[in-house]
Every structure is written in C-alpha cells, then in structure tokens.
Design a protein around this motif. Structure first.
Motif, PDB file in Angstrom:
ATOM      1  N   THR A 216     -11.764 -13.987  -3.306  1.00 35.93           N
ATOM      2  CA  THR A 216     -12.030 -12.908  -2.392  1.00 35.93           C
ATOM      3  C   THR A 216     -10.993 -12.996  -1.218  1.00 35.93           C
ATOM      4  O   THR A 216     -10.621 -14.045  -0.794  1.00 35.93           O
ATOM      5  CB  THR A 216     -13.512 -12.948  -1.820  1.00 35.93           C
ATOM      6  OG1 THR A 216     -13.750 -14.269  -1.134  1.00 35.93           O
ATOM      7  CG2 THR A 216     -14.335 -12.723  -2.887  1.00 35.93           C
ATOM      8  N   PRO A 217     -10.607 -12.271  -0.396  1.00 38.58           N
ATOM      9  CA  PRO A 217     -10.020 -12.248   0.811  1.00 38.58           C
ATOM     10  C   PRO A 217     -10.476 -13.136   1.683  1.00 38.58           C
ATOM     11  O   PRO A 217      -9.710 -14.262   2.373  1.00 38.58           O
ATOM     12  CB  PRO A 217      -9.899 -10.949   1.065  1.00 38.58           C
ATOM     13  CG  PRO A 217      -9.975  -9.950   0.215  1.00 38.58           C
ATOM     14  CD  PRO A 217     -10.864 -10.755  -0.834  1.00 38.58           C
TER      15      PRO A 217
ATOM     16  N   THR B  57      -4.306 -13.114  -6.530  1.00 35.86           N
ATOM     17  CA  THR B  57      -5.216 -12.021  -6.892  1.00 35.86           C
ATOM     18  C   THR B  57      -6.369 -11.747  -6.322  1.00 35.86           C
ATOM     19  O   THR B  57      -7.210 -12.842  -6.496  1.00 35.86           O
ATOM     20  CB  THR B  57      -5.273 -11.886  -8.442  1.00 35.86           C
ATOM     21  OG1 THR B  57      -4.035 -11.699  -9.002  1.00 35.86           O
ATOM     22  CG2 THR B  57      -6.001 -10.626  -8.707  1.00 35.86           C
ATOM     23  N   CYS B  58      -6.691 -10.868  -5.307  1.00 34.39           N
ATOM     24  CA  CYS B  58      -7.946 -10.664  -4.822  1.00 34.39           C
ATOM     25  C   CYS B  58      -8.774  -9.703  -5.301  1.00 34.39           C
ATOM     26  O   CYS B  58      -8.402  -8.710  -5.893  1.00 34.39           O
ATOM     27  CB  CYS B  58      -7.811 -10.463  -3.440  1.00 34.39           C
ATOM     28  SG  CYS B  58      -7.021 -11.811  -2.373  1.00 34.39           S
ATOM     29  N   ALA B  59     -10.275  -9.892  -5.115  1.00 39.46           N
ATOM     30  CA  ALA B  59     -11.342  -9.192  -5.608  1.00 39.46           C
ATOM     31  C   ALA B  59     -12.416  -9.061  -4.627  1.00 39.46           C
ATOM     32  O   ALA B  59     -12.314 -10.051  -3.983  1.00 39.46           O
ATOM     33  CB  ALA B  59     -11.504  -9.072  -6.949  1.00 39.46           C
ATOM     34  N   GLY B  60     -13.507  -8.208  -4.863  1.00 43.25           N
ATOM     35  CA  GLY B  60     -14.777  -8.494  -4.188  1.00 43.25           C
ATOM     36  C   GLY B  60     -14.830  -7.765  -2.920  1.00 43.25           C
ATOM     37  O   GLY B  60     -15.946  -7.728  -2.435  1.00 43.25           O
ATOM     38  N   GLU B  61     -13.845  -7.706  -2.207  1.00 36.01           N
ATOM     39  CA  GLU B  61     -13.772  -6.927  -0.861  1.00 36.01           C
ATOM     40  C   GLU B  61     -12.510  -6.005  -0.618  1.00 36.01           C
ATOM     41  O   GLU B  61     -11.784  -6.419  -1.384  1.00 36.01           O
ATOM     42  CB  GLU B  61     -13.818  -8.033   0.251  1.00 36.01           C
ATOM     43  CG  GLU B  61     -14.977  -9.027   0.087  1.00 36.01           C
ATOM     44  CD  GLU B  61     -14.785 -10.283   0.875  1.00 36.01           C
ATOM     45  OE1 GLU B  61     -15.712 -10.998   1.315  1.00 36.01           O
ATOM     46  OE2 GLU B  61     -13.640 -10.587   1.491  1.00 36.01           O
TER      47      GLU B  61
ATOM     48  N   ASP C 180      -4.011  -6.619  -4.882  1.00 36.41           N
ATOM     49  CA  ASP C 180      -5.595  -6.218  -4.767  1.00 36.41           C
ATOM     50  C   ASP C 180      -6.043  -6.005  -6.110  1.00 36.41           C
ATOM     51  O   ASP C 180      -5.189  -5.706  -7.197  1.00 36.41           O
ATOM     52  CB  ASP C 180      -5.791  -5.103  -3.921  1.00 36.41           C
ATOM     53  CG  ASP C 180      -7.386  -4.852  -3.510  1.00 36.41           C
ATOM     54  OD1 ASP C 180      -8.102  -5.607  -3.826  1.00 36.41           O
ATOM     55  OD2 ASP C 180      -7.472  -3.770  -2.779  1.00 36.41           O
ATOM     56  N   HIS C 181      -7.299  -6.009  -6.417  1.00 34.29           N
ATOM     57  CA  HIS C 181      -8.025  -5.530  -7.597  1.00 34.29           C
ATOM     58  C   HIS C 181      -9.422  -5.052  -7.313  1.00 34.29           C
ATOM     59  O   HIS C 181      -9.919  -5.567  -6.332  1.00 34.29           O
ATOM     60  CB  HIS C 181      -7.659  -6.532  -8.813  1.00 34.29           C
ATOM     61  CG  HIS C 181      -9.428  -6.618  -9.386  1.00 34.29           C
ATOM     62  ND1 HIS C 181      -9.552  -5.854 -10.456  1.00 34.29           N
ATOM     63  CD2 HIS C 181     -10.340  -7.511  -9.308  1.00 34.29           C
ATOM     64  CE1 HIS C 181     -10.688  -6.186 -11.067  1.00 34.29           C
ATOM     65  NE2 HIS C 181     -11.082  -7.057 -10.376  1.00 34.29           N
TER      66      HIS C 181
END
Length: 445
Positions: free
Chosen positions: A193-194, A221-225, A247-248
């Motif tokens: 996450t970021p 690779t980020c996700a969740g926020e 982002d993803h």
C-alpha cells in the motif's frame, strides 16, 4: 469438474480494436449471466424479480437493465446455505479451492470462494498488471505483507512467479527486518500500500540509517488506497525509493481490474478483456460514456465462476480519460485512477469533502512528514475539522509560514477551513496495510 470455457488466455486482448473488444465483452457478459442464473439461487431470484432471463440480454441497452448488487446484498446472501458462502455460490463446495474474505472494516466481511480456475484467472489478471509495469524474469520481487485470509498481494505473488520473477515473501518479518532483507538480497521490486511504502522508507532512513533510494528497488506496485494515483503521494514514494511507482486497483469480491502501465499517462487501464467497467451517474443512474464526468463504478468480472460478480456497485469514484494511452493498449484509461469512494465523500459545513483531496494537499508539502490524521467532530451545532500533522526535521521555512500556506491550499482545494495541530515527529499512528486517517466522529453524538 464444472467449468466455463473462457477465452481470457489471449495475448492480443490489450490491443484489440475497440469495436471487437466490445463484442467480446457482450458475449462474455451473456455467458456469465447465464451461468449465474442457472446455478445461483441469489442471482436467479434477483433477475426473476426484475423480469429478466439471460436470453433477454442481446444489446448493451439490455445489459443496463440488469439490476446492480452491492456489498450489503452479498453479505445477506451468504447467510443462506451452503455455509459459509450462501446462495451466491455457483459450484459444489468440493470445487472451492481458495478462501478469501474482505477486510471487514465496514462490518461483517464478505466470504469469497474461488475455484482453481478462478485462482488461475486471478493470476492471469495480475500478470497483465506486472508485465505492463515492466516486471520481467530478471526481477527479484519482495512482497512485504502478512500473508493472511485477505487477498492482498497473494495473486501478485503467483503472477510474479508466472512471469518467471524470483519472489521473496516478507511474511512475519517486522518492518525493519524487511528493509534489511531487501538490502541483503538486492531486491528490485516491491508491492504494498502507499502508506506502507512510505512507512518502510521512513523506518529505513530514520531508524536504520539506510537511504532507501540507494537500494536496488526499481519499481513498486501499489494497491489498497488511492495514493499511488495522487501526484503528490506518488512523488513522495518515488523520491524516497528512487524507483518508479505504479498504481493498481482491485478488490476481493471483484478481482484485479485495473493497472497503470510504464507510459504513466495520468491514469490506469481498465482491464477490459476480463472486466466490464461502467460509470454510473449517482444521481440519475445514467451510464456515463463520455470523458470528464465523474461517477461511481459498476463492474462485472466476466470470467469468475464460483461466486460471480455481476454489475457490482463498487462505490469507487472514477471518470474516463479523453485520450488513449500512448503505450498502444486499446483498454480505456481511468483518469487519475480511483479518486475516492462514494461512501467516503461526506458533507461537512454544507460542502462535499473527499479525503483524497486532503491527502493531495498535505503530501504536496515537503516540510510535512508522510503521516497525518483528520478528525471531523460536531461541536454544538457546528462541524469542526482538525488536521494533525508532523514536521520533517530541517525544514527551510518556519512552522508559521508552512501552516499559513497549508491553510490557504486546503481552503482553495476543499473550500473548508481547518484547525491544524502540530504533533511530534513519529507520534501519529503508522499503518502497515490500509490507513484510517479520516475519522468522522459526528455519528457518535
């Protein structure tokens, strides 16, 4: 084993002509609604009450007649048999190979069953994500999350293996140990996450004396926020790690439905070969096709078998971009990624406020630390917003100057005034997964 023949194993999906892709999506939608209607008591009752049968779906206008579902409906459906998935399940229990559940931050979690074919589908969705972001067999990928019943980066792990990457699971290690392992093994890629990417960078620099930008990490690779699509937050992560941040967006009950590519054109691709993404005007229910108008995402997973996700009201706020991505993919671009959630946007002092708007402002100040907190409370008949911040050491401007500019930018971007509190560096709560920085306490009174 009961299966549904699928054609998502197509290397040309991302570059299909738009009209050909739309035909494929309609065919897949017709197939998955027939599957759900025939096998799920939940969907059969829902569509029967609406006077619909699968054979009625012949055009895109027909698709829009199909009732939407939301998380509350999914939770209610799982109260039926078979335990624990309920009436949405479309396969015998013995064909369920994977259990996941939502985080449960809004109450009872949604239990998600997947067949092995579903899990292969998850991995394939993530393979598109990672390949588009430059992951190759030469990468050593460190995944710093606690492997648990949440889907988190499980599918990212298997997709990285599928692409031939070397995967290092960071499981039960604490943050400092993860940083040291990244340094020891010269890992080249990260997922998280970021919030946690910034947290790890802070621990590396201020507790371990390690400059994260000097490590071997090339891509994250980020996700969740929504942070990785916010320019100020993305900039912070990229400067901290000396790496490109991508982002993803995805969800347990939906799947991995979008990704940013190496062109980084200011948005994320909707993975349209495997999902149908629609944008609905929250006031009129109209489906928005043109760029520049925000709405909430209605999404269908076109190939998921055990518990199909059909016209799911995700509450995510998105909008179509006007221009295609220069990377050559024909999948449409969601401008700015997920810009917030319909159920996160709240009215304060008569003004609609999105938490991501506050993040964009705060993260734009180099003098402020990564962590912050917002508290909305009711004082008598009035709303009060308190923003708690921390200062980075060595700021060039005075605290008074920074706070003055901060108040001005917040007023400009959100049309609201804030009470700002300065807290000691490191004193505000740090998060490892999804952050909970926006706290609206008005309902408690």
């Amino acid at each position: 084993m009961t299966t549904l023949a699928s054609n998502y194993w197509n290397p040309y999906l991302e570059t299909m002509a738009p009209e050909e892709l739309r035909r494929l999506q309609l065919e897949k939608f017709q197939r998955i609604i027939a599957w759900a209607y025939e096998r799920s008591p939940f969907y059969r009752e829902l569509y029967s009450q609406a006077g619909l049968e699968p054979g009625d779906i012949k055009t895109w206008q027909d698709v829009r007649r199909v009732p939407t579902v939301d998380k509350g409906m999914l939770k209610s459906a799982q109260e039926a048999q078979p335990f624990p998935y309920g009436s949405r399940l479309c396969v015998p229990l013995e064909q369920v190979a994977e259990f996941r559940q939502t985080s449960g931050t809004t109450g009872t979690p949604v239990y998600q069953a997947d067949t092995w074919q579903d899990w292969e589908w998850w991995s394939e969705c993530w393979s598109y994500i990672l390949w588009a972001q430059g992951y190759r067999a030469t990468d050593r990928v460190f995944i710093p999350f606690g492997y648990n019943i949440f889907v988190a980066f499980w599918a990212g792990h298997y997709a990285a293996e599928k692409l031939g990457c070397e995967v290092v699971p960071g499981g039960v290690l604490d943050t400092a140990s993860r940083v040291l392992k990244i340094k020891e093994l010269q890992a080249t890629a990260l997922m998280g996450t970021p919030t946690y990417m910034l947290n790890m960078a802070d621990v590396a620099k201020n507790r371990l004396g390690i400059d994260p930008a000097g490590l071997a990490i090339k891509r994250i690779t980020c996700a969740g926020e929504p942070g990785a699509s916010l320019p100020s937050t993305k900039k912070r992560m990229e400067e901290a790690w000396g790496a490109k941040v991508f982002d993803h967006a995805g969800a347990t009950e939906i799947g991995a439905w979008s990704y940013e590519c190496t062109a980084q054109c200011g948005g994320i691709h909707a993975n349209e070969g495997m999902f149908l993404v629609e944008i609905e005007d929250p006031m009129t229910g109209e489906i928005i096709e043109e760029p520049g108008r925000k709405g909430k995402m209605i999404i269908t997973a076109l190939d998921r078998l055990a518990q199909p996700c059909l016209r799911f009201d995700s509450k995510d706020i998105i909008e179509w971009a006007a221009e295609p991505c220069p990377c050559g993919r024909t999948y449409r671009i969601i401008k700015g990624g997920v810009q917030g959630r319909a159920d996160d946007i709240t009215k304060v002092k008569g003004v609609l406020l999105s938490p991501s708007a506050i993040e964009e402002v705060v993260r734009g100040f180099d003098e402020l630390a990564d962590e912050y907190e917002v508290v909305v409370e009711r004082i008598g008949d009035n709303d009060k917003i308190t923003l708690k911040v921390e200062f980075n050491p060595g700021a060039q401007a005075t605290e008074q100057e920074v706070l003055g500019r901060l108040k001005d930018q917040l007023r400009l971007k959100t049309n609201l005034g804030y009470q700002i509190e300065v807290h000691p560096l490191g004193s505000l709560t740090r998060y490892e997964v999804k952050a909970r920085r926006f706290k609206d306490t008005r309902h408690l009174h």
